[in-house]
Motif scaffolding. Structure first.
Motif, PDB file in Angstrom:
ATOM      1  N   ARG A 574     -20.925  34.796 -10.046  1.00  0.00           N
ATOM      2  CA  ARG A 574     -20.620  33.397  -9.702  1.00  0.00           C
ATOM      3  C   ARG A 574     -20.423  33.237  -8.197  1.00  0.00           C
ATOM      4  NH1 ARG A 574     -17.861  33.657 -14.847  1.00  0.00           N
ATOM      5  NH2 ARG A 574     -18.758  32.078 -16.254  1.00  0.00           N
ATOM      6  N   ARG A 664     -22.952  18.897 -15.188  1.00  0.00           N
ATOM      7  CA  ARG A 664     -22.037  20.044 -15.214  1.00  0.00           C
ATOM      8  C   ARG A 664     -22.296  20.913 -16.444  1.00  0.00           C
ATOM      9  NH1 ARG A 664     -19.085  22.145 -11.373  1.00  0.00           N
ATOM     10  NH2 ARG A 664     -17.317  22.507 -12.774  1.00  0.00           N
ATOM     11  N   LYS A 668     -23.418  24.807 -16.278  1.00  0.00           N
ATOM     12  CA  LYS A 668     -22.655  25.870 -16.947  1.00  0.00           C
ATOM     13  C   LYS A 668     -23.564  26.696 -17.851  1.00  0.00           C
ATOM     14  CE  LYS A 668     -18.850  26.697 -20.156  1.00  0.00           C
ATOM     15  NZ  LYS A 668     -19.704  27.522 -21.042  1.00  0.00           N
ATOM     16  N   ASP A 672     -24.450  30.673 -17.474  1.00  0.00           N
ATOM     17  CA  ASP A 672     -24.202  31.605 -18.583  1.00  0.00           C
ATOM     18  C   ASP A 672     -25.459  32.432 -18.892  1.00  0.00           C
ATOM     19  OD1 ASP A 672     -21.627  30.727 -18.790  1.00  0.00           O
ATOM     20  OD2 ASP A 672     -21.981  29.405 -20.508  1.00  0.00           O
TER      21      ASP A 672
END
Length: 685
Positions: A574, A664, A668, A672
């Motif tokens: 990240r 968003r 995400k 992932d």
């Protein structure tokens, strides 16, 4: 080869064949007899004495007599019954060989079939017709059972092949057009050794006006090969010859790789035409004596070139290993290990020159008592109880070594520590100690596995140097290189001091914390973290130690890899995504020391190279989202956030014409997917 080329090759061989009148007469008379006077004709003699040439002549004589002859070279198939029968083109001996018509089977390089010696005598031959003549040729004399059994000894005839006589040698030199005034010097030097005579003829073929005045060196083959290598057509031909003697088998594609040239066809064909280079189903290989002499000479004369060839060969095999699957992996692994044959430590561990009389096999139910008896004999009753536990709990991890249709002569037990239950840990102090070591020092991450080579031994020699021990270590190395997601391995030794030097050379560390005691016997444990030095990096280290001084060089990693937990890894990814567009911010990212990046750029590579490798990995993982339409929206969110970022996430959502909450969610999901993809690469899955 077309039939026309084959005919020309056969004709050339026939024209060069000389001598062996006694042997030829014995063979011809046997074929002409109403009843074969012997069933097995065994030709033995040292390397280069002409065994292969004689077998080819026998094949020709059988064909002249209109008798079917089938020649096979044992170097080109595994020493297993099914492989032997496949080489003959049959499923069972009774399928065709029990027929009444006379036929000849000729098996060359028989010494490589040592594990099949008993099977041939006890299973194969009793099924074939008495009209079948089996010709075996090898370096060693027949094993004692052939002579000890009165039945077999009466059906066996042995030819101990010698050098050619002076008259026969002169005929060979004449047919190879060696000037007559040179014959005496050649004969004084070669003493009629067939391979030496052929090499002399090759030297004259390269330089017809040569005056043959060799120094009287004790190593005839070495001296002749040195002369030959000096007279080859050009530097490229010399380099091709040096590459050929380095590797186990030479193909045209491998030769192109070793010589860094796109088209090596002409050089490959030149190699194939040399008298001491033979062609097999999988490639070219030089005569053993030629290989040993020339390899030693190259390493002494031009060590830098030797190291470069070695590096190119291992890079080729490493790519092959990465792509190989199933039955190809053992072959490529054998090619790779062959590069290490000259190292004294590796030679002592793997005993290249001694054929093992056993093969690796799966455990059969009838093997249990034999295995437990072995453990009881060498380690005691308490260890045998633990062995029985693992035979029942993880039978798939048991590898036995046996001669065909015989009880085991050794075994290896691989215990999967990641599958060990609390009951397993309670039952076995060794497993408990290894498990505790992992917990304290090298915790397994999700999806990773660890292996304890819990028991390993030969029936007669236990853990001492032996052919069985060599086979065990080859199986262990294969496990290192081919087991997905392997994180850690442990090897317990009853006498750890015996193995310290060899394991240190192999980067297998002594781990006193994992030692254990059972039945009053103490075992020292060695281990390796495959996340800190992955298999490909480990192979590179072994190669550098092989061609260097025996210790890691400055070009090797001087610090271990970082073994991040899954949570630490995810946090680093990240961070790397957020810093993707600013390379200077990536300088402290722990992923630069991860297995993931080091597989792309070496650990000792400059920081800029590792940062570039990390950026490339992030970009590739993100772009993989474009492979499916349903992931495209995730890619767009990742692209405008990290790869080519908008000033703010709100502006990124506006560019995508999405509500901020939807943007968003897509971002995400994309992150992932990238995390999962990179994690699977990190743990080697």
């Amino acid at each position: 080869m077309s039939s026309r080329v084959t005919d020309r090759v056969t004709q050339a061989r026939r024209q060069r064949f000389v001598g062996r009148d006694v042997e030829r007469a014995l063979f011809v008379n046997a074929l002409a007899a109403s009843e074969l006077p012997f069933q097995i004709l065994y030709v033995c003699g040292p390397g280069g004495v002409g065994k292969t040439t004689l077998l080819r002549e026998f094949t020709h004589l059988a064909e002249q007599a209109h008798i079917s002859a089938h020649y096979v070279d044992a170097r080109h198939f595994d020493p297993a019954p099914e492989s032997f029968l496949a080489a003959l083109g049959i499923d069972t001996p009774l399928q065709t060989l029990a027929q009444s018509s006379r036929r000849v089977i000729l098996v060359d390089t028989y010494e490589t079939l040592a594990p099949l010696d008993a099977w041939l005598r006890e299973v194969f031959l009793p099924q074939v017709s008495d009209q079948v003549l089996l010709v075996l040729a090898g370096r060693d004399a027949p094993t004692p059972p052939w002579r000890a059994d009165e039945g077999w000894s009466s059906l066996l005839r042995v030819i101990a092949l010698r050098n050619l006589s002076p008259d026969e040698s002169r005929v060979l030199l004449e047919r190879r057009q060696v000037p007559a005034h040179q014959h005496n010097a050649v004969l004084d030097f070669t003493h009629g050794h067939p391979l030496a005579l052929s090499l002399v003829a090759d030297v004259f073929a390269q330089r017809p006006g040569l005056e043959f005045q060799p120094e009287r060196a004790p190593d005839v083959i070495k001296t002749l090969l040195e002369q030959f290598a000096q007279k080859v057509p050009g530097p490229a031909h010399r380099a091709a010859l040096e590459a050929c003697v380095l590797v186990r088998l030479t193909t045209e594609s491998l030769l192109s790789e070793l010589l860094a040239m796109p088209d090596a066809r002409e050089l490959f064909d030149w190699l194939r035409g040399l008298s001491f280079v033979q062609a097999g189903p999988q490639g070219l290989f030089p005569h053993d004596l030629a290989r040993e002499a020339m390899s030693a000479d190259i390493r002494w004369r031009n060590p830098d070139w030797y190291r470069e060839l070695h590096k190119r060969a291992r890079n080729y095999y490493m790519r092959q290993l990465a792509q190989a699957s199933g039955g190809d992996q053992p072959r490529v692994l054998a090619d790779y290990i062959f590069l290490h044959r000259d190292n004294p430590v590796v030679r002592s561990l793997f005993q290249w020159q001694e054929s093992a009389s056993a093969l690796a096999d799966a455990m059969q139910p009838t093997d249990r008592d034999t295995i437990l008896a072995m453990v009881t004999q060498h380690e005691g009753v308490a260890s045998a109880r633990i062995a029985a536990h693992w035979l029942a709990r993880q039978p798939q991890g048991i590898v036995v070594f046996r001669e065909p249709n015989k009880p085991p002569t050794g075994f290896l037990a691989l215990v999967s520590l990641d599958r060990a239950t609390p009951d397993d840990l309670k039952a076995d102090p060794a497993t408990r100690a290894a498990h505790e070591y992992l917990r304290k020092n090298a915790p397994l991450r999700a999806g990773e596995i660890a292996t304890l080579f819990r028991f390993w031994m030969a029936r007669d020699t236990y853990q001492s140097f032996s052919p069985i021990q060599s086979l065990i270590f080859i199986i262990i190395v294969r496990h290192y290189l081919t087991m997905p997601a392997l994180a850690f391995t442990f090897i317990p030794c009853a006498q750890p001091d015996t193995w310290s030097a060899g394991f240190a050379y192999g980067d297998i560390a002594r781990l006193p914390e994992a030692d254990f005691t059972i039945g009053g016997k103490h075992f020292g444990v060695f281990g390796h973290d495959w996340r800190a030095r992955p298999p490909m990096t480990w192979l590179a280290l072994m190669a550098e130690r092989e061609v260097g001084s025996g210790a890691p060089t400055a070009t090797l990693p001087t610090q271990p890899l970082l073994v991040l937990s899954q949570e630490e890894f995810a946090a680093a990814v990240r961070d790397a995504l957020r810093e993707y567009a600013h390379a200077d911010l990536l300088r402290t990212n722990p992923l630069l020391q991860s297995r993931l990046v080091v597989q792309r750029a070496a650990l000792d590579a400059p920081n800029a190279a590792r940062i570039a490798a990390l950026q490339a990995l992030l970009k590739e993982s993100a772009e993989s989202l474009q492979s499916a339409p349903r992931f495209a929206k995730m890619y767009r969110a990742v692209y405008h956030t990290y790869l080519k970022p908008a000033p703010t996430q709100e502006q990124a959502a506006e560019m995508l014409d999405l509500p901020f909450s939807t943007y968003r969610r897509h971002l995400k999901d994309g992150i992932d997917h990238i995390l999962e993809s990179l994690w699977q690469q990190e743990i080697g899955k």
